[in-house]
Enzyme design. Structure first.
Site, mmCIF file in Angstrom:
data_model
loop_
_atom_site.group_PDB
_atom_site.id
_atom_site.type_symbol
_atom_site.label_atom_id
_atom_site.label_comp_id
_atom_site.label_asym_id
_atom_site.label_seq_id
_atom_site.Cartn_x
_atom_site.Cartn_y
_atom_site.Cartn_z
ATOM 1 N N ARG A 88 0.943 -1.151 0.074
ATOM 2 C CA ARG A 88 -0.039 -0.052 -0.057
ATOM 3 C C ARG A 88 0.807 1.164 -0.172
ATOM 4 N NH1 ARG A 88 -2.516 -3.444 -1.689
ATOM 5 N NH2 ARG A 88 -4.407 -4.257 -0.583
ATOM 6 N N SER A 139 -10.934 0.195 3.241
ATOM 7 C CA SER A 139 -10.192 0.049 4.464
ATOM 8 C C SER A 139 -9.503 1.036 4.866
ATOM 9 C CB SER A 139 -9.190 -1.226 4.053
ATOM 10 O OG SER A 139 -9.631 -2.181 3.939
ATOM 11 N N GLU A 163 -4.626 3.833 6.132
ATOM 12 C CA GLU A 163 -4.592 3.599 4.480
ATOM 13 C C GLU A 163 -5.429 4.877 4.041
ATOM 14 O OE1 GLU A 163 -5.286 -0.243 3.262
ATOM 15 O OE2 GLU A 163 -6.366 0.482 1.363
HETATM 16 C C1 LIG Z 1 -15.885 0.350 -1.322
HETATM 17 C C2 LIG Z 1 -14.582 0.296 -1.231
HETATM 18 C C3 LIG Z 1 -13.628 -0.644 -1.389
HETATM 19 C C4 LIG Z 1 -12.248 -0.408 -1.540
HETATM 20 N N1 LIG Z 1 -11.474 -1.484 -1.785
HETATM 21 C C5 LIG Z 1 -10.205 -1.633 -1.903
HETATM 22 C C6 LIG Z 1 -9.400 -2.715 -2.122
HETATM 23 O O1 LIG Z 1 -9.872 -3.782 -2.236
HETATM 24 N N2 LIG Z 1 -7.961 -2.557 -2.241
HETATM 25 C C7 LIG Z 1 -7.554 -1.337 -2.295
HETATM 26 O O2 LIG Z 1 -6.352 -1.207 -2.190
HETATM 27 N N3 LIG Z 1 -8.183 -0.077 -2.222
HETATM 28 C C8 LIG Z 1 -9.596 -0.280 -1.946
HETATM 29 N N4 LIG Z 1 -10.281 0.760 -1.677
HETATM 30 C C9 LIG Z 1 -9.363 2.317 -1.588
HETATM 31 C C10 LIG Z 1 -9.401 3.147 -2.715
HETATM 32 O O3 LIG Z 1 -10.314 2.503 -3.954
HETATM 33 C C11 LIG Z 1 -8.063 2.781 -3.454
HETATM 34 O O4 LIG Z 1 -7.085 3.329 -2.555
HETATM 35 C C12 LIG Z 1 -7.938 3.646 -4.698
HETATM 36 O O5 LIG Z 1 -6.772 3.277 -5.252
HETATM 37 C C13 LIG Z 1 -7.812 5.075 -4.475
HETATM 38 O O6 LIG Z 1 -7.978 5.820 -6.004
HETATM 39 P P1 LIG Z 1 -8.472 7.105 -6.171
HETATM 40 O O7 LIG Z 1 -8.375 7.707 -7.511
HETATM 41 O O8 LIG Z 1 -9.979 7.096 -5.577
HETATM 42 O O9 LIG Z 1 -7.674 8.043 -5.110
HETATM 43 P P2 LIG Z 1 -8.184 9.551 -4.234
HETATM 44 O O10 LIG Z 1 -9.113 8.790 -3.261
HETATM 45 O O11 LIG Z 1 -8.718 10.423 -5.115
HETATM 46 O O12 LIG Z 1 -6.978 9.762 -3.781
HETATM 47 C C14 LIG Z 1 -6.202 9.240 -2.804
HETATM 48 C C15 LIG Z 1 -4.916 9.697 -2.690
HETATM 49 O O13 LIG Z 1 -4.162 9.529 -3.935
HETATM 50 C C16 LIG Z 1 -3.653 10.926 -4.613
HETATM 51 N N5 LIG Z 1 -3.886 10.866 -5.920
HETATM 52 C C17 LIG Z 1 -4.974 10.473 -6.765
HETATM 53 N N6 LIG Z 1 -4.475 10.648 -7.937
HETATM 54 C C18 LIG Z 1 -3.289 10.697 -8.087
HETATM 55 C C19 LIG Z 1 -2.569 10.812 -9.405
HETATM 56 N N7 LIG Z 1 -2.932 10.834 -10.546
HETATM 57 N N8 LIG Z 1 -1.218 11.109 -8.945
HETATM 58 C C20 LIG Z 1 -0.739 11.124 -7.702
HETATM 59 N N9 LIG Z 1 -1.435 11.069 -6.554
HETATM 60 C C21 LIG Z 1 -2.824 10.869 -6.823
HETATM 61 C C22 LIG Z 1 -4.543 11.791 -3.642
HETATM 62 O O14 LIG Z 1 -3.877 13.207 -3.832
HETATM 63 C C23 LIG Z 1 -4.897 11.186 -2.407
HETATM 64 O O15 LIG Z 1 -3.708 11.742 -1.675
HETATM 65 C C24 LIG Z 1 -11.741 0.732 -1.575
HETATM 66 C C25 LIG Z 1 -12.415 1.853 -1.203
HETATM 67 C C26 LIG Z 1 -13.848 1.837 -1.083
HETATM 68 C C27 LIG Z 1 -14.735 2.963 -1.289
#
Ligand SMILES: Cc1cc2nc3c(=O)[nH]c(=O)nc-3n(C[C@H](O)[C@H](O)[C@H](O)COP(=O)(O)OP(=O)(O)OC[C@H]3O[C@@H](n4cnc5c(N)ncnc54)[C@H](O)[C@@H]3O)c2cc1C
Length: 315
Positions: A165, A215, A309
């Protein structure tokens, strides 16, 4: 269109995060192209604004009082399959990427089925994964924008310093994920589809369906739990180490007796104790209070320090 016309003001962030909390951001820019990105950073510099990089908002907590800065919403959603590789913009959702992989008979993204709204960029930053696999297994190269040098660069997988992670993008916030090439594996379509359905089914039955950020805490290295309290470890946790070698943070929170605990509109999910859910009118202040309460309780009961996380976005 000029940058001033593209930038929107006083935009509610509630629509842009899966917890459905938070106030308004002063300036918001949907970033579709490299020009948008560079114009956005220039606007921020000229107006002395802090910048915040938003993907799908599926892993953030953002303040109720709003953000006095510029949110750059990464929305470059170019995607293409070439042989066993996918060429993806950082704003492509994992769901779109998995669907393109399926249509191209490519395996490696099935685990992401059912994660709402997450983008490829956010997933690379957090080395997202599930069921024993993660982004690190499929990333070949990442094109980044280095906001300190104002230039685009390409990083190999090794240069991304992936670990559980985590990645270089957590250590260097000036590195923004712009594009990536994923290397997948050719497999039969029905085999891929079956795995995607398994992931979906698992998430539907084991995870809460209310707004959440997945998580909240990372899983725990069993050695840390053992050092904290060897007797307790042998009694409660020794036989519970998962197949990836971690102790589940959800199990630890459950063992601390916190499942179902509420604070205002926020609740520790009954389905999975590592998920905090918004039951309707929850606020980010309540989420933060709950996170701090869980950490304190787990520390007091087991001597284990949980680590978030989820990302605090705009504080
Ligand atoms: C119901 C549910 C289930 C989930 N299951 C999982 C799972 O099984 N496994 C898992 O690992 N995660 C899971 N997640 C968490 C989440 O989906 C992941 O961490 C996902 O990768 C976050 O991506 P995002 O685009 O939504 O990032 P955001 O939430 O928009 O951002 C998260 C962080 O990343 C940064 N960021 C976003 N885009 C970029 C970019 N292009 N460049 C640099 N930094 C950036 C942001 O500034 C912030 O600090 C889950 C979430 C939910 C709601």
């Amino acid at each position: 269109m000029s940058i001033k016309e593209k930038i929107r003001e006083n935009i509610s962030l509630k629509e842009f995060n899966t917890f459905r909390v938070g106030g308004e951001v002063k300036y918001y820019l949907e970033v579709k192209s490299k020009d948008d990105l560079m114009d956005g950073f220039q606007f921020a510099q000229e107006n002395e604004l802090k910048t915040y990089i938003l993907g799908g908002g599926s892993n953030i907590v953002t303040p109720d009082s709003g953000i006095n800065g510029l949110v750059l919403h990464i929305s470059n959603d170019e995607k293409q399959a070439k042989g066993d590789r996918l060429d993806l913009g950082a704003g492509v959702s994992l769901a779109q990427a998995a669907s393109l992989a399926l249509n191209s008979s490519l395996s490696g993204l099935e685990w992401s089925s059912g994660i709402p709204r997450a983008t490829v960029g956010g997933a690379i930053r957090g080395n997202a994964g599930a069921f024993g696999t993660c982004m690190q297994d499929i990333v070949e190269t990442v094109e980044i924008y280095n906001s300190k040098r104002n230039e685009f660069e390409t990083l190999s997988k090794n240069m991304c310093l992936f670990s559980y992670r985590s990645s270089i993008f957590k250590q260097k916030p000036q590195f923004l994920v712009w594009k990536t090439i994923l290397k997948l594996e050719h497999k039969e379509k029905n085999e891929i589809e079956e795995k995607m359905e398994e992931s979906l089914e698992f998430r539907k039955t084991k995870y809460p369906q209310l707004p959440s950020a997945g998580s909240v805490f990372t899983n725990i290295d069993p050695e840390i739990a053992k050092q904290a309290n060897p007797i307790l470890f042998n009694r409660e946790f020794k036989d519970k180490i998962g197949r990836e070698g971690w102790l589940s943070a959800g199990l630890i929170i459950e063992k601390a007796g916190l499942k179902g605990k509420s604070m205002g509109g926020i609740k520790i999910s009954l389905e999975h104790a590592n998920h905090i859910v918004n039951t309707g009118k929850g606020t980010s202040e309540e989420i933060i209070m709950m996170i701090s309460y869980i950490k304190q309780q787990v520390r007091n009961k087991f001597g284990i320090q949980l680590v978030e996380e989820v990302t605090y976005f705009g504080f």
